[in-house]
Scaffold this active site. Structure first.
Site, mmCIF file in Angstrom:
data_model
loop_
_atom_site.group_PDB
_atom_site.id
_atom_site.type_symbol
_atom_site.label_atom_id
_atom_site.label_comp_id
_atom_site.label_asym_id
_atom_site.label_seq_id
_atom_site.Cartn_x
_atom_site.Cartn_y
_atom_site.Cartn_z
ATOM 1 N N GLU B 10 21.777 4.584 -13.972
ATOM 2 C CA GLU B 10 21.253 6.400 -13.151
ATOM 3 C C GLU B 10 20.234 6.023 -12.597
ATOM 4 O O GLU B 10 19.201 6.576 -12.515
ATOM 5 C CB GLU B 10 22.047 7.247 -13.423
ATOM 6 C CG GLU B 10 21.535 7.809 -15.002
ATOM 7 C CD GLU B 10 20.871 7.978 -15.290
ATOM 8 O OE1 GLU B 10 20.189 9.294 -15.376
ATOM 9 O OE2 GLU B 10 20.728 8.401 -16.487
ATOM 10 N N GLN B 100 15.830 14.623 -28.132
ATOM 11 C CA GLN B 100 17.387 13.447 -28.294
ATOM 12 C C GLN B 100 16.978 11.581 -28.546
ATOM 13 O O GLN B 100 16.975 10.779 -29.305
ATOM 14 C CB GLN B 100 17.336 13.729 -26.549
ATOM 15 C CG GLN B 100 18.016 14.036 -26.478
ATOM 16 C CD GLN B 100 19.273 14.072 -24.831
ATOM 17 O OE1 GLN B 100 18.617 12.898 -24.378
ATOM 18 N NE2 GLN B 100 19.352 15.355 -24.590
ATOM 19 N N HIS B 281 28.794 17.159 -21.264
ATOM 20 C CA HIS B 281 27.649 17.126 -21.619
ATOM 21 C C HIS B 281 27.192 16.719 -23.367
ATOM 22 O O HIS B 281 26.706 15.603 -24.301
ATOM 23 C CB HIS B 281 26.612 18.074 -21.650
ATOM 24 C CG HIS B 281 26.546 18.933 -20.571
ATOM 25 N ND1 HIS B 281 25.778 18.282 -19.812
ATOM 26 C CD2 HIS B 281 26.705 19.950 -20.032
ATOM 27 C CE1 HIS B 281 25.954 18.419 -18.250
ATOM 28 N NE2 HIS B 281 27.188 19.793 -18.211
ATOM 29 N N LEU B 282 28.574 16.742 -24.298
ATOM 30 C CA LEU B 282 28.888 16.824 -25.224
ATOM 31 C C LEU B 282 29.219 15.342 -25.736
ATOM 32 O O LEU B 282 28.694 14.813 -26.914
ATOM 33 C CB LEU B 282 29.914 17.449 -26.260
ATOM 34 C CG LEU B 282 30.557 17.644 -27.650
ATOM 35 C CD1 LEU B 282 28.613 17.905 -28.451
ATOM 36 C CD2 LEU B 282 31.227 18.184 -28.049
ATOM 37 N N ALA B 283 30.054 14.848 -24.653
ATOM 38 C CA ALA B 283 30.104 13.080 -24.594
ATOM 39 C C ALA B 283 29.233 12.491 -24.773
ATOM 40 O O ALA B 283 28.706 11.316 -25.563
ATOM 41 C CB ALA B 283 30.824 13.266 -23.577
ATOM 42 N N ASP B 284 28.158 12.591 -23.590
ATOM 43 C CA ASP B 284 26.395 11.450 -24.045
ATOM 44 C C ASP B 284 25.951 12.062 -24.841
ATOM 45 O O ASP B 284 25.900 11.260 -25.767
ATOM 46 C CB ASP B 284 25.407 12.771 -23.014
ATOM 47 C CG ASP B 284 26.382 12.459 -21.436
ATOM 48 O OD1 ASP B 284 27.061 11.401 -21.053
ATOM 49 O OD2 ASP B 284 25.395 13.287 -20.236
ATOM 50 N N GLN B 285 25.716 13.613 -25.945
ATOM 51 C CA GLN B 285 25.341 13.378 -27.267
ATOM 52 C C GLN B 285 25.842 12.994 -28.121
ATOM 53 O O GLN B 285 25.257 12.041 -29.030
ATOM 54 C CB GLN B 285 25.277 14.629 -27.060
ATOM 55 C CG GLN B 285 24.464 15.937 -26.615
ATOM 56 C CD GLN B 285 23.345 15.900 -25.845
ATOM 57 O OE1 GLN B 285 22.047 15.102 -26.784
ATOM 58 N NE2 GLN B 285 22.646 15.048 -24.941
ATOM 59 N N HIS B 306 25.305 9.150 -16.726
ATOM 60 C CA HIS B 306 24.633 9.492 -17.879
ATOM 61 C C HIS B 306 25.502 8.170 -19.031
ATOM 62 O O HIS B 306 24.921 7.738 -19.564
ATOM 63 C CB HIS B 306 24.891 10.431 -18.570
ATOM 64 C CG HIS B 306 23.490 11.172 -18.212
ATOM 65 N ND1 HIS B 306 22.187 10.869 -18.893
ATOM 66 C CD2 HIS B 306 22.998 12.084 -17.400
ATOM 67 C CE1 HIS B 306 20.921 11.418 -18.295
ATOM 68 N NE2 HIS B 306 21.590 12.163 -17.107
#
Lengths: 527, 337
Positions: B10, B100, B281-285, B306
């Protein structure tokens, strides 16, 4: 990496907002600090002293959205942000005093805020390099979009603006050609002179003094300057022209400054006077050295205060005009002799230009011949040309040592007109040229040549009033007076024979009476 | 030197932030080219620069190309030092995005850290403060390190000016399994409003409360009076036995409060229907902490772009393998080893 510095004006309207609604309003200076791809290291915020305390909120908000930006308030003062001269001067002063470090800092001049006048001044100062940077212009986002909108950086140095610059240059060149009446003159000194006059004429409202011999083209140039200023919309009023040599006595005052009814015998009605007629326009006073002392005093006052008092009036009138003065006399010499006010000279000779006579511009004789031929062609509606031999002969004479051109362009113009008129079939042949050369030679060697001195003292119209019979004598008398220290010495020289025969009793008195017939006096020649 | 193509996947700022974090963790230098290629404003933007400079300070790194609009960045980290740091993000950009970039390094530093982060705390483009505190920090704590977050001031777009304090107690990361949400214990809704009319919050709570059957005592209005500018966010907290999910929606000019609440309710319902513990979103983090732990697994909804880009970035720094398994229409299993 250079630091990015934005220099811009605090917009009293655009950059402020009511506290509660301020994040809903697009504020240009703030918006510049909100762009993701523009990092401003320092913001020099120009602000009028009286508005300085209004910048607090803007500064606080910039600190929020752009903690990277250091803000410096720069106090700047002009009373009226719409006054071009004042704003330009204030911004120029700021630029002059600013410690630009182009090696370390990249300057962006924000032209989004401030009055149009301020924006224009910033543009001009950037374009001319006083602000060594690029322009930045912010634009608001589409309605309802809370984003910072867009911004554009404009580098005036970039080649894509060359076209604009070239166009500007062309206009300048056109202006010069205009001042030269389209004559492609080649004399470097003259061309340089025209360049300067163009700059001054376009750029300043101040008096201009044109010096040069009769026929050098002073009147022509003055009227061209007027037309140029009119084209550029720098004058609205009329072009008013007068030869001061023709103004004598009471009428001089009244002609220039006007009078009210009954100001003197014969003043049957009000007369506005030339100064008032020239309001918002251009006044050309030729032979200004001929102006009487009283008129000089009035003129000085009119130039300094833009007001004067018409004869017989107890009220001042206002007239704002640009003055171009012409003279063929050395005005400094006139000042030394007490015949010209020193303060008036100081006032009008800010820009002094010496127009050379035609003999001093031989390179320009050829293009002027072409010009005169073309003019004749237009006026008479028929095209006239030289044949080859005739052309070579005339040009050789005109530019050679025999070409005296004592009345300068007036002579040249008359000469071409005569030949063109005589040219049957539109061709000037050798015969016509030879005749004309003979005519010119006689004219320049005849006593007429000495009559130039008459014109200097009496003005061209003054000379007309003197019988040809008396001209040679008067010219000789004037010449002797000029070479003498005083009236007595001149008298002794002029009446030497009579003295020897003990016929003359009072040489000075005899001379004084003679001169008085022509409105000349001892003061004309001596202190 | 690790070479990364910034136009990959992305192709946004996420690659830069992930690379910075992983570089601090591994001590490996990297060079990224084609930064944000193809975007309207390519190259490094201000928020990325802030992140790069923060990571450089914390990791005593040597950096080249850290200037506006730069399309290439070289980053050679030294040793990571915990301690007190203070960063401010401009353009109301998210303070969370700076976190991050530096968090992975600080999770395994020799000493605890305290970060004061200023800027946006509740931004459309990144997980809001409440997500970090209620959803992300508890999971991370189960893996070892402790993350304590305090919100000192809300910061909304466009004014920004928010502030949060993040305390980090480092610890070795251990693998965990996060495959079950467990029983849903509560649903709470918070309507946060700053410098806006109260009825906006009332209407949001009415709608979302009705849709998700939230009892009245679990509907809260939070007046963010200390916020510098106006702002509104509707937060729904779904507390499960093993994990807490935070769903949010941001109020915007011209958007009806009811429409916003409907959208938030729909997203919460979709999460509940998927019956997986980890939201997108949590998966990304979690990718980087799981990779740092060298193992573990979780179940999540369909991976975002992402997520896939992140997986690739992680693998260029760490010798781990990922398995992403399609379990059902709405459930995916991610295994790290």
């Amino acid at each position: 990496m250079k630091k990015t510095v934005v220099i811009g004006l605090f917009g009293a309207t655009l950059d402020t907002a009511k506290a509660a609604k301020r994040w809903d309003k697009w504020r240009p200076t703030l918006s510049l600090c909100r762009h993701e791809d523009l990092l401003i290291d320092r913001l020099d915020l120009l602000v009028q002293t009286r508005l300085a305390n209004q910048t607090k909120r803007l500064a606080e908000d910039i600190a929020l959205v752009s903690p990277e930006t250091h803000i410096e308030l720069q106090l700047i003062d002009f009373e009226d942000p719409w006054d071009f001269e004042e704003v330009f001067a204030a911004l120029l002063k700021f630029a002059d005093g600013y410690d630009f470090k182009p090696d370390e800092e990249d300057y962006l001049i924000n032209i989004t805020t401030g009055t149009h006048v301020i924006q224009i001044c910033l543009f001009l100062l950037t374009e001319s390099g006083y602000f060594p940077g690029r322009l930045i212009q912010a634009s608001p986002p589409k309605k309802k979009d809370p984003g910072p909108g867009t911004y554009r950086i404009i580098d005036l140095d970039l080649s894509k603006y060359d076209q604009l610059a070239a166009r500007f240059e062309r206009e300048t060149l056109e202006a010069r050609a205009f001042l030269k009446s389209g004559i492609d003159t080649r004399n470097q000194g003259f061309n340089h002179l025209i360049e300067q006059i163009e700059q001054v004429a376009v750029g300043s409202p101040y008096p201009i003094l044109l010096m040069g011999p009769t026929g050098a083209g002073k009147t022509q140039l003055a009227s061209k300057v007027y037309e140029l200023k009119k084209l550029r919309r720098q004058v609205e009023g009329a072009f008013v022209e007068v030869n001061c040599g023709t103004l004598r006595g009471d009428t001089a005052m009244s002609t220039l400054f006007g009078h009210v009814r009954g100001a003197f015998t014969g003043a049957q009605s009000d007369r506005p006077g030339l100064l008032r007629t020239a309001h918002n326009g251009l006044l050309f006073l030729d032979e200004i050295g001929e102006l009487g002392m009283d008129e000089q005093t009035m003129l000085l006052r009119a130039l300094e205060h833009k007001v004067f008092m018409p004869m017989g009036s107890d009220k001042t009138v206002r007239s704002d005009f640009q003055l171009i003065a012409g003279t063929n006399r050395d005005l400094y010499d006139q000042v030394r002799r007490g015949r010209f006010r020193e303060d008036l000279l100081a006032r009008i000779n800010l820009w002094t230009f010496h127009l050379p006579g035609l003999a001093g511009r031989v390179e320009d004789i050829e293009p002027n011949i072409h010009f005169e031929l073309a003019r004749f062609g237009r006026d008479a509606n028929r095209k006239v040309t030289f044949n080859k031999e005739a052309w070579q002969r005339y040009l050789a004479f005109a530019t050679g040592p025999e070409g005296i051109w004592s009345a300068n362009f007036r002579d040249l113009s008359a000469s071409i007109s005569r030949m063109a008129t005589l040219a049957g079939g539109g061709r000037i042949n050798q015969e016509i040229v030879e005749e004309e050369i003979g005519r010119l030679k006689r004219q320049w060697t005849r006593p007429d040549a000495a009559f130039a001195v008459l014109e200097e003292y009496l003005g061209a119209e003054g000379v007309e009033e003197v019988d040809l019979f008396d001209r040679a004598q008067l010219a000789q008398v004037i010449e002797v007076c000029r070479q003498s220290k005083n009236m007595a010495q001149a008298g002794r020289k002029l009446f030497q024979a009579s003295r020897r025969q003990r016929k003359s009793v009072n040489d000075s008195d005899r001379l004084r009476k003679y001169l008085a017939k022509y409105n000349l006096s001892a003061a004309t020649f001596w202190d | 030197m690790i070479e990364i193509d910034g136009s990959r996947g992305e192709g946004g700022g996420q690659i830069i932030r992930s690379a910075l974090g992983l570089s601090l963790v591994t001590g490996k230098a990297f060079q990224i080219k084609n930064i944000r290629a193809g975007r309207k404003k390519p190259g490094l933007l201000r928020q990325h620069l802030t992140a790069v400079r923060a990571a450089a300070e914390i990791g005593s790194a040597r950096v080249e190309g850290d200037n506006m609009g730069s399309k290439t960045l070289r980053f050679e980290p030294g040793s990571v030092k915990g301690g007190h740091y203070h960063y401010a993000v401009g353009t109301a950009g998210s303070a969370n995005l700076v976190l991050q970039a530096v968090l992975p390094g600080l999770l395994q530093a020799d000493e605890p850290s305290e970060l004061i982060l200023e800027g946006g705390t509740h931004n459309q483009a990144s997980p809001p403060f409440d997500f970090l505190k209620n959803t992300f920090a508890p999971v991370l704590h189960r893996m070892g390190p402790k993350l304590s977050l305090t919100l000192d001031r809300h910061g909304f777009y466009p004014a920004g000016g928010g502030c949060m304090t993040v305390q980090i107690e480092p610890a070795p990361l251990k693998p965990i399994e996060l495959n079950e949400r467990g029983a849903l214990q509560s649903i709470e809704a918070h309507a946060v409003i700053a410098r806006l009319a109260k009825h906006i919050a009332d209407r949001e709570l009415n709608t979302v409360g009705e849709r998700l059957e939230i009892p009245h005592e679990h509907r809260h209005i939070r007046f963010a009076g200390e916020s510098q500018g106006p702002g509104n966010v509707l937060l729904v907290t779904l507390t499960g036995e093993h994990v807490t999910e935070t769903i949010c929606g941001f109020g915007d000019r011209g958007m009806r409060a009811e429409d916003l609440a409907e959208a938030v309710a729909a997203e919460a319902q979709a999460y509940l229907n998927a019956d997986v513990p980890v939201g997108a979103h949590l998966a990304d983090q979690l990718l980087i902490p799981f990779a740092m732990a060298g193992g573990g697994s979780f179940r999540t909804t369909a991976p975002s772009s992402h997520f896939t880009t992140n997986v690739e970035t992680v693998r260029t720094f760490l010798d781990v393998s990922f398995r992403v398994e399609h379990l059902s229409e709405k459930a995916w299993a991610v295994t790290v080893r």
